[in-house]
Design an enzyme around this catalytic site. Sequence first.
Site, PDB file in Angstrom:
ATOM      1  N   GLY A  93       0.787  -1.233   0.000  1.00 22.37           N
ATOM      2  CA  GLY A  93       0.000   0.000   0.000  1.00 22.37           C
ATOM      3  C   GLY A  93       0.816   1.279   0.000  1.00 22.37           C
ATOM      4  N   MET A 136      -4.860  -5.924  -6.821  1.00 22.61           N
ATOM      5  CA  MET A 136      -4.447  -6.908  -7.807  1.00 22.61           C
ATOM      6  C   MET A 136      -5.553  -7.840  -8.281  1.00 22.61           C
ATOM      7  SD  MET A 136      -1.500  -5.886  -8.314  1.00 22.61           S
ATOM      8  CE  MET A 136      -0.799  -7.137  -9.334  1.00 22.61           C
ATOM      9  N   LEU A 145     -11.525  -6.464 -12.143  1.00 30.06           N
ATOM     10  CA  LEU A 145     -12.902  -6.216 -11.732  1.00 30.06           C
ATOM     11  C   LEU A 145     -13.862  -6.445 -12.899  1.00 30.06           C
ATOM     12  CD1 LEU A 145     -11.983  -3.057  -9.706  1.00 30.06           C
ATOM     13  CD2 LEU A 145     -12.849  -5.189  -8.709  1.00 30.06           C
ATOM     14  N   HIS A 160      -1.125   2.291 -12.891  1.00 33.56           N
ATOM     15  CA  HIS A 160      -0.530   1.133 -13.537  1.00 33.56           C
ATOM     16  C   HIS A 160       0.958   1.410 -13.766  1.00 33.56           C
ATOM     17  CE1 HIS A 160      -0.311  -2.434 -16.066  1.00 33.56           C
ATOM     18  NE2 HIS A 160       0.396  -1.716 -16.906  1.00 33.56           N
ATOM     19  N   SER A 178       1.218   5.159 -15.153  1.00 32.36           N
ATOM     20  CA  SER A 178       0.034   5.835 -15.696  1.00 32.36           C
ATOM     21  C   SER A 178      -1.107   5.795 -14.680  1.00 32.36           C
ATOM     22  CB  SER A 178      -0.456   5.124 -16.969  1.00 32.36           C
ATOM     23  OG  SER A 178       0.580   4.995 -17.919  1.00 32.36           O
ATOM     24  N   THR A 195     -11.823   0.991 -16.684  1.00 32.43           N
ATOM     25  CA  THR A 195     -12.921   0.510 -17.533  1.00 32.43           C
ATOM     26  C   THR A 195     -12.915  -1.015 -17.484  1.00 32.43           C
ATOM     27  OG1 THR A 195     -11.525   0.372 -19.499  1.00 32.43           O
ATOM     28  CG2 THR A 195     -12.670   2.479 -19.105  1.00 32.43           C
ATOM     29  N   LEU A 215      -9.260  -4.165 -19.388  1.00 29.81           N
ATOM     30  CA  LEU A 215      -8.133  -4.098 -18.459  1.00 29.81           C
ATOM     31  C   LEU A 215      -7.028  -3.149 -18.913  1.00 29.81           C
ATOM     32  CD1 LEU A 215      -6.848  -5.315 -15.860  1.00 29.81           C
ATOM     33  CD2 LEU A 215      -5.731  -6.977 -17.362  1.00 29.81           C
ATOM     34  N   GLU A 243       5.210   7.238  -9.175  1.00 31.04           N
ATOM     35  CA  GLU A 243       3.811   6.915  -8.839  1.00 31.04           C
ATOM     36  C   GLU A 243       3.350   7.720  -7.627  1.00 31.04           C
ATOM     37  OE1 GLU A 243       2.893   2.702  -8.607  1.00 31.04           O
ATOM     38  OE2 GLU A 243       4.610   2.259  -9.878  1.00 31.04           O
TER      39      GLU A 243
HETATM   40  N1  LIG Z   1     -11.800  -4.104 -15.041  1.00 34.60           N
HETATM   41  C1  LIG Z   1     -10.593  -3.688 -14.603  1.00 34.60           C
HETATM   42  N2  LIG Z   1     -10.111  -4.176 -13.453  1.00 34.60           N
HETATM   43  C2  LIG Z   1      -8.892  -3.754 -13.011  1.00 34.60           C
HETATM   44  C3  LIG Z   1      -8.136  -2.843 -13.772  1.00 34.60           C
HETATM   45  C4  LIG Z   1      -8.689  -2.342 -14.993  1.00 34.60           C
HETATM   46  O1  LIG Z   1      -8.083  -1.490 -15.690  1.00 34.60           O
HETATM   47  N3  LIG Z   1      -9.917  -2.791 -15.368  1.00 34.60           N
HETATM   48  N4  LIG Z   1      -6.856  -2.486 -13.347  1.00 34.60           N
HETATM   49  C5  LIG Z   1      -6.260  -3.456 -12.419  1.00 34.60           C
HETATM   50  C6  LIG Z   1      -4.908  -3.144 -11.880  1.00 34.60           C
HETATM   51  N5  LIG Z   1      -3.935  -3.964 -12.642  1.00 34.60           N
HETATM   52  C7  LIG Z   1      -2.965  -3.273 -13.323  1.00 34.60           C
HETATM   53  O2  LIG Z   1      -2.817  -2.038 -13.185  1.00 34.60           O
HETATM   54  C8  LIG Z   1      -4.020  -5.378 -12.680  1.00 34.60           C
HETATM   55  C9  LIG Z   1      -4.311  -6.062 -11.501  1.00 34.60           C
HETATM   56  C10 LIG Z   1      -4.428  -7.450 -11.512  1.00 34.60           C
HETATM   57  C11 LIG Z   1      -4.247  -8.172 -12.689  1.00 34.60           C
HETATM   58  C12 LIG Z   1      -4.421  -9.661 -12.668  1.00 34.60           C
HETATM   59  O3  LIG Z   1      -4.064 -10.368 -13.619  1.00 34.60           O
HETATM   60  N6  LIG Z   1      -4.997 -10.179 -11.564  1.00 34.60           N
HETATM   61  C13 LIG Z   1      -5.299 -11.619 -11.414  1.00 34.60           C
HETATM   62  C14 LIG Z   1      -4.844 -12.092 -10.052  1.00 34.60           C
HETATM   63  C15 LIG Z   1      -3.392 -11.741  -9.838  1.00 34.60           C
HETATM   64  C16 LIG Z   1      -3.010 -11.936  -8.363  1.00 34.60           C
HETATM   65  O4  LIG Z   1      -3.907 -12.205  -7.533  1.00 34.60           O
HETATM   66  O5  LIG Z   1      -1.797 -11.764  -8.079  1.00 34.60           O
HETATM   67  C17 LIG Z   1      -6.801 -11.838 -11.495  1.00 34.60           C
HETATM   68  O6  LIG Z   1      -7.575 -10.886 -11.142  1.00 34.60           O
HETATM   69  O7  LIG Z   1      -7.178 -12.980 -11.834  1.00 34.60           O
HETATM   70  C18 LIG Z   1      -3.944  -7.486 -13.876  1.00 34.60           C
HETATM   71  C19 LIG Z   1      -3.822  -6.100 -13.872  1.00 34.60           C
HETATM   72  C20 LIG Z   1      -7.186  -3.714 -11.273  1.00 34.60           C
HETATM   73  N7  LIG Z   1      -8.420  -4.232 -11.823  1.00 34.60           N
HETATM   74  N1  LIG Z   2      -1.540  -3.831 -11.957  1.00 36.03           N
HETATM   75  C1  LIG Z   2      -1.512  -3.167 -10.691  1.00 36.03           C
HETATM   76  C2  LIG Z   2      -0.079  -2.986 -10.253  1.00 36.03           C
HETATM   77  O1  LIG Z   2       0.805  -3.709 -10.678  1.00 36.03           O
HETATM   78  N2  LIG Z   2       0.117  -2.013  -9.366  1.00 36.03           N
HETATM   79  C3  LIG Z   2       1.454  -1.737  -8.877  1.00 36.03           C
HETATM   80  O2  LIG Z   2       1.730  -2.439  -7.660  1.00 36.03           O
HETATM   81  C4  LIG Z   2       2.872  -1.795  -7.064  1.00 36.03           C
HETATM   82  C5  LIG Z   2       2.749  -1.817  -5.550  1.00 36.03           C
HETATM   83  O3  LIG Z   2       1.820  -0.850  -5.206  1.00 36.03           O
HETATM   84  P1  LIG Z   2       1.661  -0.396  -3.662  1.00 36.03           P
HETATM   85  O4  LIG Z   2       3.057  -0.217  -3.079  1.00 36.03           O
HETATM   86  O5  LIG Z   2       0.886   0.883  -3.754  1.00 36.03           O
HETATM   87  O6  LIG Z   2       0.901  -1.529  -2.970  1.00 36.03           O
HETATM   88  C6  LIG Z   2       2.911  -0.361  -7.678  1.00 36.03           C
HETATM   89  O7  LIG Z   2       4.026  -0.256  -8.541  1.00 36.03           O
HETATM   90  C7  LIG Z   2       1.640  -0.291  -8.499  1.00 36.03           C
HETATM   91  O8  LIG Z   2       1.751   0.517  -9.665  1.00 36.03           O
END
Ligand SMILES: Nc1nc2c(c(=O)[nH]1)N[C@@H](CN(C=O)c1ccc(C(=O)N[C@@H](CCC(=O)O)C(=O)O)cc1)CN2
Ligand SMILES: NCC(=O)N[C@@H]1O[C@H](COP(=O)([O-])[O-])[C@@H](O)[C@H]1O
Length: 204
Positions: free
Chosen positions: A12, A90, A93, A109, A136, A141, A144, A174
């Site tokens: 976090g 992570m 949605l 991201h 970014s 949306t 993903l 970030e």
């Molecule tokens: N509908 C959307 N949901 C999320 C978005 C988005 O743009 N649209 N952004 C992500 C954040 N993210 C990257 O920035 C990201 C987070 C998680 C995953 C992923 O593959 N998750 C897996 C589980 C991975 C794990 O538990 O370690 C999953 O959900 O099956 C990809 C990109 C947040 N949600």
């Molecule tokens: N796809 C989502 C993703 O990879 N997010 C990334 O997780 C790292 C840890 O965040 P945190 O230190 O705020 O928990 C950050 O680099 C963030 O951009």
Amino acid sequence: MKNIVILISGRGSNMQAIVEAARAEKWPARIAAIISNRADASGLEYAAAAGIPTAVVVSKDYPERSDFDAALRAKIDSYTPDLVVLAGFMRILTAPFVEHYDGRLLNIHPSLLPSFPGLATHQQALSFGVKVHGASVHFVTADLDHGPIVAQAAVPVLQDDTEHVLAERVLAQEHIIYPRAVRWFVEGRLSIENGRVHLADQAQ
Ligand SMILES: Nc1nc2c(c(=O)[nH]1)N[C@@H](CN(C=O)c1ccc(C(=O)N[C@@H](CCC(=O)O)C(=O)O)cc1)CN2
Ligand SMILES: NCC(=O)N[C@@H]1O[C@H](COP(=O)([O-])[O-])[C@@H](O)[C@H]1O
């Protein structure tokens, strides 16, 4: 006073940067809650110590993604959010969840979108041999990591960079751009209309 709910999955650090900026700069907003999909997220300890309500909705407890999203949405809405901030969250949605928070859901991201969506972005950047990488902030949306972009920060990729070194260089940026974007929103300057980002001039 706007209500912000922040979703985390781990340490976090972006959540912490937002909490500290909101308090130091006296935003017209409160951090209503920090919610994690993992009970072991260390960011929950920081939030509790900072006096912020915390909650956990464990994604592993819900075999169906839609059921997890429904439980998460109910928990979020109990804090009547004006803005939901994904900060190292992570979980992908579902479309109904995203549509429910349409225009009120931000994510950061760790890449210069549209390059390198998904996971392991720093390794992707190193593998592709790019010389510039970054982060970014975007509206979320259903597609993903393809939502309308609010802010980006670029960093150089150096010859001897490891994934960790590059990640830390990106993370520092970030922690600058995400609080700035969230502040724009709570100040009423940032919005999205018909898929286009609008940022009003700073009030004089
Ligand atoms: N509908 C959307 N949901 C999320 C978005 C988005 O743009 N649209 N952004 C992500 C954040 N993210 C990257 O920035 C990201 C987070 C998680 C995953 C992923 O593959 N998750 C897996 C589980 C991975 C794990 O538990 O370690 C999953 O959900 O099956 C990809 C990109 C947040 N949600
Ligand atoms: N796809 C989502 C993703 O990879 N997010 C990334 O997780 C790292 C840890 O965040 P945190 O230190 O705020 O928990 C950050 O680099 C963030 O951009």
